[in-house]
Enzyme design. Structure first.
Site, PDB file in Angstrom:
ATOM      1  N   GLU A 183       0.686  -0.884   0.115  1.00  0.00           N
ATOM      2  CA  GLU A 183      -0.140   0.361   0.279  1.00  0.00           C
ATOM      3  C   GLU A 183       1.131   1.395  -0.035  1.00  0.00           C
ATOM      4  O   GLU A 183       1.590   1.779   1.295  1.00  0.00           O
ATOM      5  CB  GLU A 183      -0.746  -0.153   1.177  1.00  0.00           C
ATOM      6  N   CYS A 223      -2.295   9.221   2.172  1.00  0.00           N
ATOM      7  CA  CYS A 223      -1.336   8.781   0.968  1.00  0.00           C
ATOM      8  C   CYS A 223      -2.752   9.275  -0.445  1.00  0.00           C
ATOM      9  O   CYS A 223      -2.065   9.103  -1.701  1.00  0.00           O
ATOM     10  CB  CYS A 223      -1.597   7.716   0.855  1.00  0.00           C
TER      11      CYS A 223
END
Ligand code: NAD
Length: 514
Positions: A234, A268
Site C-alpha cells: 500500500e 496517501c
C-alpha cells in the site's frame, strides 16, 4: 542499550524512550510467535472473533486516552484521531468479526463438467503462519491495527514493525492485545528503523503487509523476492479530483478543502491534484481560498509530524515558485515552523512542477484546468500513481461513467478519501500505488492460504482416469469428440453427442488403462 525517542512534534518534548529491538533476538521472537500461532490457529474462527470483540470493548474503554497519545505523538487534531483512526478501527473489528466465520468456512466447488462430477473439490482457508506488518507514521494507529486485527482473526501471528516516529502509538496497540488476553507472543511489536524492517524480512515471515513509501516498497519487494515471500504493498498517491462545470461549487470546494488538508495533507489518498473545468476555475479558487482562511490552527489543522516532511513541502514550493506558479494561499511554513500551511497553487506551468507531479504528503493542492471530459480523464491518468480519485458533478451517472476510465483502485463520486474508513470496501492501488487489497472480503483473503482438496465424491475409487496411460487410438478419438461438444449452439452440440458416446463406449470396452 539503544533507544528510540518518541517526541511531541509541536513542542519537541520527549514523550518517552523506547528500547530498540535487537536484531539478534529476532530468531527467538519468530520461534515464540510460531508456538503461539500453532495453538491460536486451532481455535475455531468463532472463538477468535469472540476474543476480538472483547478487544473492541477494551479499545472503547481506552479510546480517549489513545486519541490523546496519537494527538501528542503524531500532531493531528484529537478529533481526527477519534474520527479517522479509532472509529474506523472499531468499525473494522465489527465488520471482520461479522463475516469471518462465514467467509472462512470450507466450501465445495461446483464442477461444471458433468464428466468430472465423480470427483469432489473443496477449498479451505488456512492461516499463513507468522506474518510481518510494517507500518507508516501518518495514521499510526489505524493502518497497523487494521492489518494486525485481520491477521490475528484469520489465525496468524504478527511481527509488527511500526514507524520509528510513532513508537508510543505502537506501544498502545501492543498493550491492547496484551490487556485483552490474547496469547503471549501472538502479536509482538518490534521497535527500530528501516534496518530492523529489513532484518525482519530476512527471518522469512509467511507474508509481508507493507504500508509506506514507493521507495521502501520497492526495496521490500526486492528483498522478499530472494525468499519468494509474498507482499502486499500500500504505497503513495497523488490523487486527482475532477470538478465538472455542473458541480455545486460550494460543495466541491468544501470537498477539496477537507480532502486536501485533513491530517495536514499527510494522507496517501489526499487530494493533491485538482482538475477543474476552465469555466469555473476562478470562482472555485476564490471559494477555496476563502474557506482556508476560516480554518482554525487550534482545532482544524494539525502540526507536521516530522522534519523530513517539511523539507519535501518546502522543496516543492520552491520548485513551483521557480517555475512561475501563482499561490492563492499558503506557500510557506507557519512562523514557529510546526505547521505546513494549507496551500493552493496554480499557473500556466503547473503541470511541469514537482508539486503537481510528485507526492508532497503535505497540505498542497495544485490546480489545473480542462476543456473536455476526455481531457480531464487524460490528465487524471497522467500520473505514475493510481490510488484514489474523485469526480465532483451534479450528474452522478456521468461521474460513474468517468470513474470507469480512471486508472486507480477507487473512484469516489462526490466524495473524497473517506472509504479507508469503510471496511466493506476494498482499499488499494495500481501502478506506483502498489497492489493487493486491504479491507472487504478481498482483504480478508490476503491473510490466508487457499487450500484445495480434490477427492472421489463417493468415498471409494471408481475407475482409472481416462487420460492415464497407455495413449491409444480410441482414447484419442474420444478426447477429440469431446472437443467437438463445445462447438456451436445446442443443436450442433446434440448432433455431436452420438459420436462422442460411441467413442466413449469403444474406448472403455477395448482399451483398459494401465
Ligand atoms: P516509509 O516507507 O519511509 O516507512 C514505512 C515503514 O517502513 C516504516 O516502519 C519504516 O521504518 C519501514 N522501513 C523503512 N525502510 C525499510 C526497509 N528497507 N525494509 C523494511 N522496512 C523499512 O514511509 P513513511 O514515511 O512512514 O510513510 C509515508 C508513505 O506511506 C507515503 O508515501 C504514503 O503515501 C504512504 N502511505 C500509503 C498508504 C496506503 O494505504 N496506500 C497509507 C498510508 C501511507
Amino acid at each position: 542499550m539503544s533507544t528510540l525517542l518518541s517526541r511531541n512534534p509541536k513542542t519537541g518534548a520527549i514523550i518517552r524512550e523506547i528500547e530498540k529491538t535487537e536484531v539478534v533476538n529476532l530468531p527467538q521472537m519468530y520461534e515464540r510467535a510460531k508456538r503461539a500461532q500453532t495453538l491460536w490457529s486451532k481455535l475455531a474462527v468463532k472463538e477468535r472473533a469472540k476474543k476480538m470483540r472483547h478487544l473492541r470493548e477494551v479499545l472503547i474503554r481506552k479510546v480517549d486516552a489513545i486519541a490523546q497519545v496519537i494527538h501528542e505523538e503524531n500532531g493531528k487534531p484529537t478529533f481526527e484521531a477519534l474520527a479517522c483512526e479509532l472509529l474506523p478501527a472499531i468499525e473494522l473489528i465489527t465488520f471482520f468479526t461479522g463475516i469471518a466465520h462465514h467467509k472462512l468456512k470450507e466450501k465445495e466447488l461446483w464442477m461444471r463438467n458433468p464428466f468430472m462430477r465423480y470427483r469432489q473439490s473443496k477449498i479451505s482457508y488456512e492461516p499463513l503462519g507468522t506474518v510481518a506488518v510494517i507500518a507508516p507514521w501518518n495514521y499510526p494507529f489505524f493502518l497497523a491495527f487494521g492489518d494486525i486485527v485481520v491477521a490475528v482473526l484469520t489465525g496468524n501471528a504478527v511481527i509488527f514493525k511500526p514507524s520509528e516516529y510513532t513508537s508510543s502509538v505502537a506501544n498502545e496497540i501492543q498493550k491492547l492485545f496484551d490487556e485483552s488476553g490474547f496469547p503471549v507472543d501472538l502479536v509482538q511489536t518490534l521497535y527500530g528503523e528501516g534496518d530492523l524492517g529489513a532484518a525482519i524480512i530476512d527471518q522469512k515471515p509467511a507474508k509481508i503487509f507493507f504500508t509506506g513509501s514507493v521507495r521502501t516498497g520497492k526495496a521490500i519487494m526486492k528483498q522478499a523476492s530472494q525468499y519468494l515471500i509474498p507482499v502486499t504493498l500500500e504505497l503513495g498517491g497523488k490523487d486527482a479530483m475532477i470538478v465538472l462545470p455542473d458541480a455545486d461549487l460550494d460543495y466541491a470546494s468544501s470537498a477539496a478543502l477537507w480532502g486536501g488538508y485533513t491530517n495536514s495533507g499527510q494522507v496517501c489518498a489526499s487530494i493533491e491534484r485538482l482538475i477543474v473545468h476552465e469555466s469555473i476555475a476562478e470562482k472555485f479558487k476564490d471559494l477555496l481560498k476563502e474557506k482556508v482562511a476560516h480554518l482554525s490552527t487550534d482545532t482544524d489543522l494539525g502540526v507536521c509530524t516530522m522534519e523530513k516532511q517539511k523539507d519535501v513541502y518546502e522543496e516543492h514550493l520552491r520548485d513551483a515558485r521557480e517555475k512561475g506558479a501563482d499561490f492563492y494561499c499558503g506557500g510557506n511554513m507557519s512562523q514557529d515552523r510546526t505547521r505546513m500551511l494549507p496551500t493552493l497553487v496554480s499557473g500556466a506551468n503547473i503541470e511541469e512542477t514537482k508539486i503537481y507531479n510528485e507526492e508532497t504528503f503535505g497540505p498542497v493542492i495544485a490546480m489545473t484546468t480542462f476543456k473536455s471530459v476526455q481531457e480531464a480523464i487524460q490528465k487524471a491518468n497522467a500520473s505514475p500513481y493510481g490510488l484514489l480519485a474523485s469526480v465532483i458533478t451534479s450528474n452522478v451517472a456521468l461521474g460513474a461513467e468517468i470513474a470507469k476510465e480512471i486508472q486507480v483502485g477507487s473512484v469516489l463520486v462526490n466524495e473524497v478519501v473517506f472509504t479507508a474508513g469503510m471496511p466493506e470496501t476494498p482499499w488499494g492501488g495500481m501502478k506506483d500505488s502498489g497492489f493487493g487489497r486491504k479491507h472487504s472480503e478481498m482483504g480478508l483473503y490476503e491473510f490466508v492460504h487457499v487450500k484445495h482438496i480434490n477427492k472421489p465424491r463417493f468415498g471409494f475409487v471408481t475407475f482409472k482416469s481416462w487420460w492415464w496411460y497407455p495413449y491409444t487410438e480410441y482414447q484419442g478419438a474420444f478426447f477429440r469428440s469431446w472437443i467437438e461438444l463445445y462447438r456451436g449452439g445446442v443443436l450442433e452440440k446434440l448432433s455431436n453427442l452420438p459420436h462422442f458416446l460411441w467413442c466413449l463406449i469403444k474406448f472403455l470396452k477395448n482399451e483398459p488403462r494401465l
